[in-house]
Structure formats: structure tokens, C-alpha cells
Scaffold this active site. Structure first.
Site, PDB file in Angstrom:
ATOM      1  N   TYR A   1     -34.814  85.337 -11.371  1.00  0.00           N
ATOM      2  CA  TYR A   1     -35.654  84.248 -10.839  1.00  0.00           C
ATOM      3  C   TYR A   1     -34.889  82.918 -10.834  1.00  0.00           C
ATOM      4  O   TYR A   1     -34.841  82.210  -9.817  1.00  0.00           O
ATOM      5  CB  TYR A   1     -36.954  84.146 -11.659  1.00  0.00           C
ATOM      6  CG  TYR A   1     -37.750  82.926 -11.277  1.00  0.00           C
ATOM      7  CD1 TYR A   1     -38.442  82.872 -10.064  1.00  0.00           C
ATOM      8  CD2 TYR A   1     -37.775  81.795 -12.091  1.00  0.00           C
ATOM      9  CE1 TYR A   1     -39.140  81.736  -9.690  1.00  0.00           C
ATOM     10  CE2 TYR A   1     -38.465  80.656 -11.723  1.00  0.00           C
ATOM     11  CZ  TYR A   1     -39.145  80.631 -10.520  1.00  0.00           C
ATOM     12  OH  TYR A   1     -39.819  79.502 -10.135  1.00  0.00           O
TER      13      TYR A   1
ATOM     14  N   LYS B   1     -38.526  81.740  -2.742  1.00  0.00           N
ATOM     15  CA  LYS B   1     -39.622  82.688  -2.984  1.00  0.00           C
ATOM     16  C   LYS B   1     -39.958  83.471  -1.715  1.00  0.00           C
ATOM     17  O   LYS B   1     -40.430  84.599  -1.777  1.00  0.00           O
ATOM     18  CB  LYS B   1     -40.862  81.937  -3.503  1.00  0.00           C
ATOM     19  CG  LYS B   1     -40.653  81.409  -4.922  1.00  0.00           C
ATOM     20  CD  LYS B   1     -41.752  80.490  -5.410  1.00  0.00           C
ATOM     21  CE  LYS B   1     -41.483  80.097  -6.866  1.00  0.00           C
ATOM     22  NZ  LYS B   1     -42.207  78.923  -7.346  1.00  0.00           N
TER      23      LYS B   1
ATOM     24  N   SER C   1     -37.902  76.647  -4.751  1.00  0.00           N
ATOM     25  CA  SER C   1     -39.005  77.576  -4.453  1.00  0.00           C
ATOM     26  C   SER C   1     -38.994  78.142  -3.044  1.00  0.00           C
ATOM     27  O   SER C   1     -39.724  79.100  -2.767  1.00  0.00           O
ATOM     28  CB  SER C   1     -40.342  76.876  -4.658  1.00  0.00           C
ATOM     29  OG  SER C   1     -40.785  77.112  -5.951  1.00  0.00           O
TER      30      SER C   1
ATOM     31  N   VAL D   1     -38.764  72.101  -5.061  1.00  0.00           N
ATOM     32  CA  VAL D   1     -38.587  70.838  -5.797  1.00  0.00           C
ATOM     33  C   VAL D   1     -37.197  70.226  -5.601  1.00  0.00           C
ATOM     34  O   VAL D   1     -36.940  69.128  -6.081  1.00  0.00           O
ATOM     35  CB  VAL D   1     -38.919  70.972  -7.301  1.00  0.00           C
ATOM     36  CG1 VAL D   1     -40.377  71.264  -7.517  1.00  0.00           C
ATOM     37  CG2 VAL D   1     -38.027  72.008  -7.972  1.00  0.00           C
TER      38      VAL D   1
ATOM     39  N   TYR E   1     -47.673  73.939  -2.444  1.00  0.00           N
ATOM     40  CA  TYR E   1     -48.278  73.617  -3.748  1.00  0.00           C
ATOM     41  C   TYR E   1     -49.752  73.247  -3.559  1.00  0.00           C
ATOM     42  O   TYR E   1     -50.406  73.782  -2.661  1.00  0.00           O
ATOM     43  CB  TYR E   1     -47.508  72.484  -4.436  1.00  0.00           C
ATOM     44  CG  TYR E   1     -46.026  72.752  -4.591  1.00  0.00           C
ATOM     45  CD1 TYR E   1     -45.571  73.831  -5.343  1.00  0.00           C
ATOM     46  CD2 TYR E   1     -45.086  71.943  -3.979  1.00  0.00           C
ATOM     47  CE1 TYR E   1     -44.216  74.076  -5.493  1.00  0.00           C
ATOM     48  CE2 TYR E   1     -43.726  72.179  -4.123  1.00  0.00           C
ATOM     49  CZ  TYR E   1     -43.303  73.260  -4.874  1.00  0.00           C
ATOM     50  OH  TYR E   1     -41.963  73.507  -5.006  1.00  0.00           O
TER      51      TYR E   1
END
Ligand code: GLU
Length: 318
Positions: free
Chosen positions: A202, A80, A77, A272, A254
Site C-alpha cells: 500500500y 487506488k 491516493s 494528497v 474524499y
């Protein structure tokens, strides 16, 4: 000797030689034995749980590391942030008609909120938001993957950054929930391109593989008002770098983002794969990596190391 710089309006008293402090924090972190390596993407479960690394890259070009800082890992992530930056540059403020800027208060891959909110993701740091950003990239670049990869390589000054095709495949095979998010957004007309192509982008960006040193250098523009300190290139405007940092502060860690702001006080993004990148405006970047995750999905040892370092040096921006 100390490096007195001003971050977030406060002086930072960091010693010129951080190495002994980093070493002692790493040794303490190795005694933290909570956490479990992510296994919902099978390729991630194969990574050895005892890897541990901590890097600080300061804006004057110094990079100090301890542990496995040259070992590449799946950034997941954290990618992102790179995707968001590229999309913001490409489409400007119209982006915010398709994705919000609010914390979600829900797990990163939750579906319920997206249904309630008619296919508009809460923010670009949850999976739905990052899939939407992938749609923007696929729709606006003829080769979105190479555009992203060459930008990331340029930011870290290393052609060695690569995509782990086994992780990419593994994510695709176990991506039912992400597919559900993408198709749900398509049903609300918030995905423009072909859904499978968007998902492929993605999954591919999540499989970017980098070391803590590469990541720390690659994110340094966010600590430097949008300008890459190594190349001198203005990557994004100062305003947009502030906006990205604001999103990282509210949504980058998160469902533990509030606690992270409370105890550490830095914009940060976690993945993760066990990586965490924290931005110290006008000073530099801290990057930690250790695969076992706590119950929120953040690296247990990574959280420990960044908190210790930030508290020791007084790095909170608040
Ligand atoms: N590729 C992961 C997923 O989509 C990314 C999760 C993360 O690092 O937060 O589930």
C-alpha cells in the site's frame, strides 16, 4: 472548429485547440492562494507549493498541457484506481464481498466506521478499502508491486514512471493510522496475507510518481470503455470501467465528492500529493496538479482548474 463528441449522452463543444483556454485557466488558478501542502507525510511537505499543471488528453491521441505538466509528483491516493482495476480483473465479483461500494461520509483514514462495520471497508477509495485491495494483490500476485508498475507503465506508454523510495519510507515511518486500519481488518479476518507485507504494498503504490501527462494517458482507458486508446488493448471490460467511474463519482474526491459531482459532474480521483484526475467518458481525461490542499484534502488550485474547464466545455455527465 469544435470537436463535437458525445459524453454521457451530451454533446461536448470543445475547440480543437484548447491551449489558449488552458493557459487562461492556469493563470487564474495561480491567483488562488488557499490551501496547505500535506505535511503528515514529511516527504510530501518538501514539495514546492507553487507547482501548477493542467493537462487534457483526448481519446484521439492529443495531449495538451500548460504549466508543470512534465514534472513528476507523488500520485498518492490516485494509485487506488490502478490497484482497484487490477484486483477487479484478478478476482472478479467476489471482491465485493470484502469491500462495499458506498460513500463513507467520513475522513479517508477514519477508523470508527470500520469497527462498526466489522472490518468491511465502505469503498475501495478510502484508505481501509485500498489496504484491502493491496491484500488482494499481495495474495494473488507473486510480485504485486512489479505487476502494478508494469501495468501503469504500459497504460501511459512510458517506462519513466517510478516509485519515490523516500516517500515510501516516509509513509512507512508515519503510517501508524494505516497500520491500525490493516490490523483491525485482520482481526475481522478480512486480510488474508501478512499485514506488514500488505502495508508495504500500500505505501509503495502511494509513492508512485507521475506527471499530469502520464496520469492523463494512464487513465484514458476509463474514458474509453475500458480500452487503452494508445495501445488498443482492452484493459478492463466496459462494465468494469463503468463501475470504477461510478465509484469515483461517489467516493473519489474524499468528503467533497458530493460537491464535486454537483459543481463539476465528472468521475474523479484526488490524492494528497495535489493531483486530481477527472474522467470525461468518450472524450478523454483531465489531470490537474498543484500541491496546496483545501480542508477536504483536495488540491485547491486543481479543483478550481477542473471546475473551470468542465463548466466552460459543458463536460458534466449528468
Ligand atoms: N498515502 C496516503 C495515506 O495513506 C494517501 C492519502 C491520500 O492521498 O488520500 O494517508
Amino acid at each position: 472548429m469544435t470537436n463535437d463528441v458525445i459524453s454521457g449522452g451530451q454533446p461536448i463543444h470543445a475547440p480543437d485547440n484548447l491551449q489558449p483556454l488552458l493557459e487562461s485557466i492556469l493563470q487564474q488558478a495561480l491567483t488562488v492562494n488557499d490551501g496547505k501542502v500535506a505535511d503528515y507525510i514529511p516527504a510530501l511537505a518538501e514539495v514546492k507549493s507553487d507547482y501548477c499543471a493542467l493537462t487534457v488528453a483526448t481519446l484521439d491521441g492529443n495531449v495538451m498541457s500548460v504549466g508543470d505538466a512534465d514534472k513528476a509528483f507523488s500520485i498518492q491516493s490516485i494509485s487506488k484506481v490502478f490497484g482497484l482495476m487490477l484486483a477487479m480483473e484478478r478476482v472478479g465479483d467476489s471482491l465485493w464481498e470484502r469491500v462495499q461500494m458506498e460513500p463513507s461520509g467520513q475522513p479517508f483514514n477514519s477508523i470508527v466506521q470500520l469497527e462498526w462495520e466489522q472490518g468491511i471497508p465502505r469503498n475501495p477509495m478510502i484508505n481501509a478499502g485500498a489496504i484491502l485491495i493491496s491484500d488482494v494483490l499481495v495474495s494473488h500476485y507473486s510480485a504485486s508491486k512489479s505487476a502494478l508498475l508494469s501495468m501503469v507503465r504500459g497504460l501511459c506508454g512510458s517506462e519513466e514512471v517510478y516509485v519515490d523510495y523516500r516517500v515510501h519510507e516516509s509513509e512507512r515511518e508515519h503510517g501508524a493510522r494505516n497500520s491500525a486500519l490493516a490490523y483491525l481488518m485482520k482481526s475481522f479476518n478480512n486480510i488474508e496475507s501478512d499485514v506488514e507485507e500488505v502495508l508495504d504494498h500500500y505505501f509503495w503504490q502511494c509513492a508512485l510518481t507521475m506527471s499530469t501527462e502520464q496520469l492523463a494517458r494512464g487513465m484514458a482507458f476509463l474514458a474509453n470503455r475500458g480500452k487503452c486508446p494508445h495501445s488498443g488493448r482492452q484493459i478492463t471490460t466496459h462494465r468494469d470501467s463503468q463501475r470504477i467511474n461510478a465509484l469515483l463519482s461517489t467516493s473519489g474526491m474524499y468528503d467533497q465528492s458530493g460537491q464535486f459531482a454537483f459543481t463539476v459532474g465528472l468521475p474523479a480521483k484526488s490524492g494528497v500529493g495535489g493531483g486530481i484526475v477527472a474522467i470525461v467518458p468518450d472524450y478523454g481525461v483531465i489531470c490537474a496538479w498543484s500541491p496546496p490542499l483545501n480542508s477536504y484534502g483536495n488540491s485547491a488550485r486543481g479543483m478550481y482548474m477542473i471546475r473551470e474547464l468542465a463548466n466552460n466545455l459543458g463536460l458534466s455527465v449528468y
